[in-house]
Scaffold this motif. Structure first.
Motif, short mmCIF file in Angstrom:
data_model
loop_
_atom_site.label_atom_id
_atom_site.label_comp_id
_atom_site.label_asym_id
_atom_site.label_seq_id
_atom_site.Cartn_x
_atom_site.Cartn_y
_atom_site.Cartn_z
N ASP A 475 0.92 -0.95 0.07
CA ASP A 475 -0.12 -0.10 -0.06
C ASP A 475 0.84 1.35 -0.01
O ASP A 475 1.03 1.84 1.00
CB ASP A 475 -0.88 0.13 1.36
CG ASP A 475 -1.98 -1.08 1.24
OD1 ASP A 475 -2.55 -1.36 0.04
OD2 ASP A 475 -2.27 -1.76 2.08
N HIS A 498 -6.42 -0.97 -1.43
CA HIS A 498 -7.70 -0.10 -0.48
C HIS A 498 -7.26 1.28 -0.42
O HIS A 498 -8.14 2.16 -0.28
CB HIS A 498 -7.87 -0.57 0.73
CG HIS A 498 -8.23 -2.13 0.76
ND1 HIS A 498 -9.48 -2.48 0.57
CD2 HIS A 498 -7.61 -3.25 1.00
CE1 HIS A 498 -9.53 -3.95 0.65
NE2 HIS A 498 -8.34 -4.46 1.10
N ASN A 499 -6.11 1.64 -0.44
CA ASN A 499 -5.46 3.07 -0.28
C ASN A 499 -5.29 3.60 -1.73
O ASN A 499 -4.93 4.82 -1.93
CB ASN A 499 -4.51 3.26 0.56
CG ASN A 499 -4.78 2.65 1.83
OD1 ASN A 499 -5.92 2.87 2.50
ND2 ASN A 499 -3.81 1.75 2.70
#
Length: 799
Positions: A475, A498-499
């Motif tokens: 990430d 997700h980021n």
């Protein structure tokens, strides 16, 4: 052998002084011409040959010494023998002390390295013994020699000319002195003479091999040459006959013996090879070659047996050693016609091309099985390299992922965190897809990060690829992933990263609009530049003005862009993250372009081509980066220099200690904050490359504006991105692989290759401009449509 210099004298003296080791006694023969009879031209033999003395006492019937060497009279050819030759001389008359005539001198004294003579012990294991017969041969063969350098391989006729002049006999037949009548063939003897053992003498180190000795060409077939399989021998024989323009037929082929003869019944050309056992690991050895043709093979018929795709494929295989070489079937046809006088059909040339490609690049099915071994060697040679191989329950190939350690290390610290991903179709036998993740370095050059080989492009494949990519880079802050509007890619990015922020290529969006909304050419010429300006706008107000213009030009397309696609996905000013001036996936298309030909390769060869490309790029670009004299890279320095020229004509008014108002030179007014590194034009924030307003403020207050640029654009970061070289994997034969990896079996994908020729042309994307072939109607003969869509009236021909 001719004693023509001191070196030859030393050879003969050494042989005479070391009879025990040499195992032969040199015989010196002196000849002199007799007085010719009236009306007969004297025939003077100027050769001094190393031969047995077969002449009798001097008398009136004495004949001149023949110009045929001894190994021609006693060359092993056939299996049927007789005792007496045409002159009444038997082999018993020659005597046991004469040099055993089982092979020619050239065969026994062929040089290896360091001027040593060959040890011919390999011929002692012949199962049926060496059969001896004698056959005079023509001076010039009508076929060809296997050894172009003049060596007969030890079993053919001597390469000493039969006549002193070419015009002595027009039909190239040896003659004697009795009215120049042809010399009849010697009747073959039934006596079996064992081959010599350890005949080769050891000469002093300062002694050079005689000049008459020549080595066999490794590309040809010679006596004593070994072949692992009989098929290899037949293939090599076919290559030679194809090149030298003659044909043969196989007379005998068993598990231990192979014989072939010339297709002409009257020709005595033949070859024989044997092996001592029918086990697989026992090689085949060529025992005998009669390398002279007595037939007329100057004119060859079309469709001879050796014109085969496999033979042609082995001949042209070297053309495909370079990966970027494009050698089409039509090129093969032209070369075969020009070099060999052979006319191939397109189908034959295409199959020959497939054979040549398989020789150089390997079998497509076996290439999948080579992947585990290649991955192990690659990860061992390149530290930090990550590879993953996915198979189904039956061991069939599903997915493969590779990211080189050099690329991973450079991306994590010195490359802008923007990744473009896309997929393209493979063109090999088993089809499939290739996924590529690519970035841009500080000099705006392609920086491939990872590739994936998939059995097909679907949701599961993209999710698997994104999971492996996430395992490599993690990430990373401010990560942006750009792709086309493929829902599988977007779903996989949102599920795994997700980021990260996902963006859409605005060029693909433009193509979708063009294909979905059929605008006229005039309307499209007005809509296209407005859309591009809206996508590239930095400021919010500027984007709103451009979007309003799109609504006025075509409301349906503007509604599609704003509500269906979403402005936050394709517009730079509305994007949530920082795209660093990377708005399209054109860099991905560039990777697909240089991988255009490699996409036809077998899977392992394709992956290794990717590695070799990065190996060359990392080496070249590191040298270029280290030679740069500016603080910024060449590409960034050119942009900043152009902006500085504009900034020098601008007016700067201070607002506070770190904030400045910049006006002038036709640009919109900008408010610069040097402490926060921001500007109201938003160029400095979105690209992290200093804008003209910031340069003007820095010049006025004597601040180094280069410090406002991101470290991604510095020469130091560029050199560090390519600091770790990409190591090669070496030859397959030298790979050291553990037993558990050696035993792994990877089978091709389950889906069988579809029939027919594989498509090689790229399928254009929706709305992409393609130069298509102009269609002419067969009914009205006008351009732009065919006869099925023709609506033009046709004049009646009735009277």
């Amino acid at each position: 052998m001719d004693i023509c210099d001191d070196e030859m004298v030393r050879v003969v003296l050494h042989m005479a002084s070391d009879v025990a080791n040499v195992r032969c006694i040199p015989i010196f023969v002196t000849t002199s011409p007799r007085v010719p009879s009236e009306g007969i031209e004297p025939h003077v033999d100027t050769e001094t040959s190393f031969r047995a003395n077969m002449s009798g006492p001097d008398n009136d019937e004495e004949v001149l010494p023949r110009t045929i060497s001894l190994q021609q009279y006693y060359s092993p050819i056939h299996d049927n023998y007789d005792n007496i030759d045409d002159n009444g001389v038997t082999l018993q008359d020659v005597g046991a002390t004469v040099f055993p005539i089982t092979t020619s001198l050239e065969q026994r004294y062929s040089p290896y390295h360091n001027n040593d003579f060959r040890d011919n012990d390999d011929f002692n294991n012949e199962t049926e013994g060496d059969n001896v017969c004698a056959e005079p041969s023509n001076n010039t063969r009508r076929g060809t020699r296997f050894n172009n350098d003049g060596d007969d391989g030890g079993a053919g006729p001597s390469n000493v000319p039969l006549f002193q002049h070419e015009d002595e006999c027009e039909d190239n037949t040896p003659v004697n002195n009795r009215g120049n009548r042809p010399i009849p063939s010697m009747v073959r003897s039934r006596r079996r003479i064992d081959p010599l053992t350890s005949l080769a003498p050891t000469l002093p180190s300062n002694m050079v091999a005689p000049s008459f000795v020549s080595s066999c060409d490794s590309d040809d077939i010679s006596v004593g040459k070994l072949f692992a399989e009989k098929n290899e021998l037949i293939l090599q024989l076919r290559k030679v006959t194809f090149r030298d323009k003659f044909d043969f037929k196989i007379a005998r082929s068993t598990t231990t013996r192979f014989e072939a003869h010339c297709c002409s019944e009257s020709c005595k050309w033949c070859i024989r090879a044997t092996r001592s056992s029918n086990e697989q690991n026992v090689p085949w050895v060529v025992k005998r070659i009669d390398n002279v043709h007595t037939c007329h093979n100057e004119v060859l018929v079309d469709g001879r047996h050796q014109v085969r795709s496999r033979v042609v494929g082995h001949i042209i295989a070297e053309k495909y050693i370079q990966d970027k070489k494009i050698y089409t079937p039509n090129d093969i046809r032209a070369d075969m016609q020009q070099e060999y006088g052979v006319q191939l059909t397109y189908q034959q040339a295409y199959r020959a091309r497939e054979v040549g490609l398989e020789i150089v690049r390997g079998n497509p099915a076996e290439s999948y099985n080579l992947l585990p071994k290649y991955s192990h060697v690659l990860t061992t040679a390149n530290e930090g390299t990550v590879t993953h191989l996915e198979q189904d329950g039956d061991g069939n190939f599903l997915y493969y992922f590779i990211a080189l350690g050099s690329s991973i290390k450079g991306f994590m610290q010195y490359i802008r965190p923007v990744i473009a991903v896309d997929g393209t179709h493979l063109k090999g036998l088993y089809r499939g897809s290739m996924f590529v993740a690519t970035c841009l370095d500080g000099n705006n050059q392609l920086y491939p990060l990872a590739i994936g080989i998939m059995d097909s492009e679907n949701n599961d494949a993209w999710e698997w690829f994104m999971m492996k990519l996430h395992g490599v880079i993690g990430d990373r802050p401010e990560l942006v992933i750009i792709s086309d509007r493929c829902t599988a890619i977007r779903r996989a990015v949102l599920k795994v990263f997700h980021n990260a922020t996902h963006g859409v290529c605005f060029y693909r969006v433009k193509g979708n609009i063009k294909s979905q909304f059929r605008m006229s050419k005039a309307l499209w010429d007005e809509f296209e530049p407005a859309f591009i300006n809206a996508a590239k706008a930095y400021g919010h107000e500027e984007f709103k003005r451009q979007l309003e213009g799109l609504w006025m030009i075509h409301s349906g397309a503007a509604d599609y862009l704003e509500n269906n696609v979403g402005t936050c996905n394709w517009a730079r000013s509305q994007f949530e993250g920082r795209r660093h001036s990377i708005l399209t996936t054109n860099i991905e298309e560039s990777v697909n372009a240089f991988m255009r030909e490699p996409r036809k390769f077998p899977v392992t060869h394709l992956v290794d081509h990717f590695r070799k490309t990065l190996q060359q790029w990392f080496y070249d670009r590191k040298i270029v980066a280290e030679s740069m004299t500016t603080r910024l890279t060449t590409w960034a320095d050119e942009i900043v220099t152009e902006r500085r020229t504009i900034a020098e004509r601008m007016i700067v008014r201070p607002v506070s200690l770190h904030r400045f108002q910049v006006i002038g030179d036709g640009l919109k007014e900008g408010l610069v904050d040097l402490q926060k590194r921001t500007c109201s034009c938003r160029v400095l924030q979105l690209d992290q490359l200093v804008c003209a307003h910031a340069i003007a403020a820095c010049l006025t207050h004597r601040v180094d504006f280069i410090n406002l640029c991101s470290d991604f654009y510095t020469t130091e970061s560029l050199a560090m991105a390519y600091a770790q070289p990409v190591e090669p994997v070496g030859d397959v034969a030298d790979w050291e692989v553990p037993d558990e990896i050696q035993e792994m079996q990877v089978y091709p994908p389950v889906e069988a290759p579809p029939p027919g020729r594989r498509k090689e042309l790229r399928i254009p994307s929706a709305g992409e401009d393609v130069d298509r072939r102009t269609v002419r109607c067969g009914r009205c003969h006008e351009l732009g449509h065919n006869r099925k869509r023709c609506k033009n009236p046709i004049a009646s021909t009735r009277s």
